[in-house]
Write a protein that holds these residues in place. Structure first.
Motif, mmCIF file in Angstrom:
data_model
loop_
_atom_site.group_PDB
_atom_site.id
_atom_site.type_symbol
_atom_site.label_atom_id
_atom_site.label_comp_id
_atom_site.label_asym_id
_atom_site.label_seq_id
_atom_site.Cartn_x
_atom_site.Cartn_y
_atom_site.Cartn_z
ATOM 1 N N GLU A 1 1.133 -0.995 -0.643
ATOM 2 C CA GLU A 1 0.006 -0.070 0.466
ATOM 3 C C GLU A 1 0.642 0.750 0.076
ATOM 4 N N ARG A 2 1.800 1.147 0.594
ATOM 5 C CA ARG A 2 2.912 2.747 1.012
ATOM 6 C C ARG A 2 3.744 2.409 -0.280
ATOM 7 N N MET A 3 3.796 0.965 -0.535
ATOM 8 C CA MET A 3 4.832 1.429 -2.431
ATOM 9 C C MET A 3 3.961 1.762 -3.616
ATOM 10 N N THR A 4 2.535 1.911 -3.397
ATOM 11 C CA THR A 4 1.264 2.585 -4.206
ATOM 12 C C THR A 4 1.416 3.171 -4.322
ATOM 13 N N THR A 5 1.221 4.298 -2.857
ATOM 14 C CA THR A 5 1.107 5.714 -2.735
ATOM 15 C C THR A 5 2.240 5.864 -3.507
ATOM 16 N N LEU A 6 3.764 5.625 -3.301
ATOM 17 C CA LEU A 6 4.390 6.867 -3.123
ATOM 18 C C LEU A 6 4.607 6.466 -4.967
ATOM 19 N N HIS A 7 3.801 5.450 -5.132
ATOM 20 C CA HIS A 7 4.262 5.468 -7.450
ATOM 21 C C HIS A 7 3.363 6.462 -7.947
ATOM 22 N N LYS A 8 2.019 6.735 -7.603
ATOM 23 C CA LYS A 8 1.139 7.580 -7.049
ATOM 24 C C LYS A 8 1.542 9.363 -7.300
ATOM 25 N N GLN A 9 2.472 9.021 -6.222
ATOM 26 C CA GLN A 9 2.532 10.732 -6.041
ATOM 27 C C GLN A 9 4.165 11.507 -6.542
ATOM 28 N N HIS A 10 4.786 10.189 -7.435
ATOM 29 C CA HIS A 10 6.014 10.299 -7.923
ATOM 30 C C HIS A 10 5.402 10.436 -9.881
ATOM 31 N N GLN A 11 4.795 9.376 -9.288
ATOM 32 C CA GLN A 11 3.793 9.685 -11.426
ATOM 33 C C GLN A 11 3.351 11.399 -11.622
ATOM 34 N N ALA A 12 2.754 11.299 -10.686
ATOM 35 C CA ALA A 12 1.841 13.234 -10.592
ATOM 36 C C ALA A 12 3.215 14.393 -10.926
ATOM 37 N N LYS A 13 4.475 13.514 -10.559
ATOM 38 C CA LYS A 13 5.349 14.896 -11.115
ATOM 39 C C LYS A 13 6.151 14.547 -11.921
ATOM 40 N N GLY A 14 5.371 13.303 -12.571
ATOM 41 C CA GLY A 14 6.332 13.422 -13.946
ATOM 42 C C GLY A 14 7.782 11.886 -13.904
ATOM 43 N N TRP A 15 7.869 10.955 -12.885
ATOM 44 C CA TRP A 15 8.654 9.947 -12.645
ATOM 45 C C TRP A 15 8.210 9.107 -13.138
ATOM 46 N N LYS A 16 8.554 7.252 -14.044
ATOM 47 C CA LYS A 16 8.480 6.196 -13.887
ATOM 48 C C LYS A 16 9.049 5.960 -12.743
ATOM 49 N N VAL A 17 8.695 4.165 -12.491
ATOM 50 C CA VAL A 17 9.237 3.314 -11.481
ATOM 51 C C VAL A 17 10.615 2.778 -12.729
ATOM 52 N N ILE A 18 11.401 2.310 -12.215
ATOM 53 C CA ILE A 18 12.107 1.384 -13.246
ATOM 54 C C ILE A 18 12.789 -0.060 -12.729
ATOM 55 N N ASP A 19 12.884 1.032 -11.250
ATOM 56 C CA ASP A 19 13.235 -0.592 -10.071
ATOM 57 C C ASP A 19 12.889 -0.778 -9.222
ATOM 58 N N VAL A 20 12.828 -1.529 -8.432
ATOM 59 C CA VAL A 20 12.450 -1.953 -7.058
ATOM 60 C C VAL A 20 13.245 -2.817 -6.915
ATOM 61 N N ASP A 21 14.116 -2.933 -5.189
ATOM 62 C CA ASP A 21 14.895 -3.376 -5.179
ATOM 63 C C ASP A 21 15.176 -3.866 -4.099
ATOM 64 N N PRO A 22 14.441 -5.531 -3.277
ATOM 65 C CA PRO A 22 14.370 -5.317 -1.693
ATOM 66 C C PRO A 22 16.164 -5.315 -1.099
ATOM 67 N N TYR A 23 15.600 -4.861 0.072
ATOM 68 C CA TYR A 23 17.166 -4.607 0.812
ATOM 69 C C TYR A 23 16.924 -6.065 2.569
ATOM 70 N N VAL A 24 17.836 -7.274 2.284
ATOM 71 C CA VAL A 24 17.843 -7.723 3.107
ATOM 72 C C VAL A 24 18.779 -7.741 3.737
#
Length: 93
Positions: free
Chosen positions: A54-77
């Motif tokens: 849910e948080r990641m989806t919100t972040l993606h929507k916020q960034h998309q509204a400002k002209g950004w596109k997701v290209i990579d999501v890497d988990p940190y373990v």
């Protein structure tokens, strides 16, 4: 007993300060051509399975509204435990 009270107050203070800091970091910059942006999304132990997507989806929507596109999501373990995600965005032309 005093130690328990001290630790409780310290924890509450830390949590309130960290949420204040994260609120200030929520401002998404406007994308400019050729720009890239990588952010770290911390996952608390409480919300790993229920709120991460849910948080990641919100972040993606916020960034998309400002002209950004997701290209990579890497988990940190760390030590076999999921700690968060590195999310990389690029400016949309």
């Amino acid at each position: 007993m005093r130690l328990r009270v001290f630790l409780s107050v310290t924890l509450i203070t830390f949590l309130s300060l960290s949420s204040t800091v994260s609120m200030a970091k929520d401002e998404v910059p406007q994308a400019t051509p050729g720009a890239g942006l990588t952010i770290y999304m911390d996952i608390s132990a409480v919300g790993k399975t229920t709120r991460a997507a849910e948080r990641m989806t919100t972040l993606h929507k916020q960034h998309q509204a400002k002209g950004w596109k997701v290209i990579d999501v890497d988990p940190y373990v760390e030590d076999g435990d999921l700690q968060g995600f590195f999310i990389t965005y690029v400016a949309v032309d």
